[in-house]
Write a protein that holds these residues in place. Structure first.
Motif, PDB file in Angstrom:
ATOM      1  N   MET A   1       1.328  -1.244   0.291  1.00 36.82           N
ATOM      2  CA  MET A   1      -0.102   0.376   0.000  1.00 36.82           C
ATOM      3  C   MET A   1       0.645   1.314  -0.105  1.00 36.82           C
ATOM      4  N   ARG A   2       1.691   1.901   0.509  1.00 35.49           N
ATOM      5  CA  ARG A   2       3.174   2.456   0.626  1.00 35.49           C
ATOM      6  C   ARG A   2       3.333   2.698   0.209  1.00 35.49           C
TER       7      ARG A   2
ATOM      8  N   PHE B   1       2.826   1.889  -3.138  1.00 39.64           N
ATOM      9  CA  PHE B   1       1.810   1.339  -4.459  1.00 39.64           C
ATOM     10  C   PHE B   1       1.497   3.795  -4.063  1.00 39.64           C
ATOM     11  N   GLN B   2       1.660   3.630  -3.245  1.00 37.95           N
ATOM     12  CA  GLN B   2       1.104   5.078  -2.680  1.00 37.95           C
ATOM     13  C   GLN B   2       2.241   6.381  -3.159  1.00 37.95           C
TER      14      GLN B   2
ATOM     15  N   TYR C   1       4.559   5.355  -5.471  1.00 35.91           N
ATOM     16  CA  TYR C   1       4.137   5.693  -7.166  1.00 35.91           C
ATOM     17  C   TYR C   1       3.191   6.704  -7.482  1.00 35.91           C
TER      18      TYR C   1
ATOM     19  N   VAL D   1      -2.829  -1.158  -8.576  1.00 32.24           N
ATOM     20  CA  VAL D   1      -2.098  -0.701  -7.983  1.00 32.24           C
ATOM     21  C   VAL D   1      -2.992   0.691  -6.983  1.00 32.24           C
TER      22      VAL D   1
ATOM     23  N   THR E   1      -5.616  -0.647  -4.296  1.00 35.78           N
ATOM     24  CA  THR E   1      -4.359  -1.689  -2.816  1.00 35.78           C
ATOM     25  C   THR E   1      -3.930  -0.251  -2.201  1.00 35.78           C
ATOM     26  N   SER E   2      -3.448   1.459  -3.122  1.00 35.43           N
ATOM     27  CA  SER E   2      -2.841   1.980  -2.583  1.00 35.43           C
ATOM     28  C   SER E   2      -3.992   3.310  -1.412  1.00 35.43           C
ATOM     29  N   ARG E   3      -5.047   2.030  -1.065  1.00 36.78           N
ATOM     30  CA  ARG E   3      -6.219   3.190  -0.413  1.00 36.78           C
ATOM     31  C   ARG E   3      -6.302   1.751   0.403  1.00 36.78           C
TER      32      ARG E   3
END
Length: 257
Positions: free
Chosen positions: A59-60, A62-63, A65, A104, A107-109
Motif C-alpha cells: 500500500m505504501r 503504491f502510494q 508511485y 495499484v 490497493t494503495s488505499r
C-alpha cells in the motif's frame, strides 16, 4: 497550461513519452527496493503478522508511485472513495478491469487487501516476492484459489478480484467483459458481501492490447468510485448475471475526462 506547450504540440508528445518512462522506471525501482526485504522477512515473519506487513508495504509503495505519477507525469486520481471500505470488515471487492493500473489504485488505499492474481504475475521476479509475503492468491488451480480466499476472509482480509478475469478489450467503447462466477463462489463460500468498485479511465492506457512502449495521452484521469454492495450470494450463476448488469449500467454513463 502554457500556450507554448499544448497536448497537440511536439514538445507535449515528447513529454508524454518521457512521463511514460518515468512512470515505468519508478514502479520498477519501488518494487526492487522492497524485493530483498520481502525475501528476507518472509521466512522470519510467518503468518498473519508477516502478511499484514506485506500488505501495508505494498500500500505504501503504491502510494509513493502514485505521487510520482501525480507530480511528474500529469496523472490525476480520484480514488479517495475507496477509503470508506477500510474498516468495514471482510468482503469480496469486485471491480471492472480496464487497465493494469487498477490493482495499484485500489490497493494503495486498502491496508488489508488480498489480490487474486494471475499465476504468471505471482511468478514474476519483480512482483512475486512481495505478493507472496502479502498472502496474495494465485488464480489457479480454481479450488485452491477459492479455499485460499475463504481463509483470508476468515482472517479479516478484504479480497480484491476482477471478475472479468482479464483486462477489458476495447475499453471504453466496450465497458466490461462477460464475468466469471469466481467472485460469487468465493463470497458464497465465505458468507461475505460483495462490494463493487467502478473504475473509469480517460484513456485505455495499459489496457488489453496496449504495449508498454506506447505512451499515454496526457493528462490521464483515473477515477474509482463505490458501486452497489450485494449480500452474500446464494445462487452464484444468478448473482453473476446481476453483478454484470450492475457494472454495465454504472459504466454506461459519461466517462472520466
Amino acid at each position: 497550461m502554457s500556450a507554448r506547450l499544448r497536448p497537440t504540440s511536439l514538445p507535449w508528445s515528447v513529454y508524454e513519452h518521457l512521463a511514460m518512462v518515468v512512470g515505468l522506471v519508478s514502479l520498477a525501482v519501488i518494487c526492487l527496493a522492497w524485493l530483498p526485504l520481502a525475501l528476507a522477512l518472509r521466512p522470519v515473519l510467518r503468518g498473519d503478522i508477516g502478511q499484514r506487513l506485506g500488505r501495508l508495504a505494498i500500500m505504501r509503495g503504491f502510494q509513493l508511485y502514485l505521487q510520482v505519477l501525480r507530480g511528474l507525469c500529469a496523472c490525476r486520481f480520484d480514488i479517495e472513495a475507496i477509503d470508506a471500505l477500510r474498516d468495514q470488515g471482510p468482503m469480496v471487492i469486485a471491480a471492472n478491469h480496464p487497465s493494469l493500473l487498477d490493482a495499484v489504485l485500489i490497493t494503495s488505499r486498502l491496508p488489508n487487501a488480498v489480490c487474486v492474481m494471475k499465476a504468471e504475475v505471482m511468478e514474476n521476479p519483480l512482483f512475486g516476492a512481495g505478493a507472496r509475503m502479502a498472502g496474495y492468491v494465485r488464480n489457479d488451480p480454481p479450488l485452491h484459489m477459492v479455499l485460499e480466499c475463504r481463509s483470508a476472509l476468515r482472517h479479516g482480509a478484504q479480497v480484491l478480484i476482477f471478475p472479468e478475469s482479464t483486462r477489458t478489450p476495447g475499453y471504453p467503447a466496450n465497458p466490461v467483459n462477460p464475468l466469471s462466477r469466481t467472485a460469487a463462489i468465493i463470497a458464497a463460500r465465505a458468507g461475505v458481501p460483495v462490494q463493487t468498485l467502478i473504475v473509469e479511465f480517460s484513456s485505455p492506457y495499459l489496457g488489453k492490447g496496449w504495449p508498454l512502449h506506447r505512451a499515454p495521452r496526457l493528462p490521464l484521469h483515473c477515477r474509482v468510485r463505490l458501486g452497489r454492495r450485494f449480500d452474500p450470494p446464494r445462487d452464484p450463476r444468478a448473482f453473476t448475471t446481476e453483478l454484470e448488469a450492475h457494472l454495465r449500467a454504472e459504466l454506461a454513463g459519461p466517462k472520466t475526462s
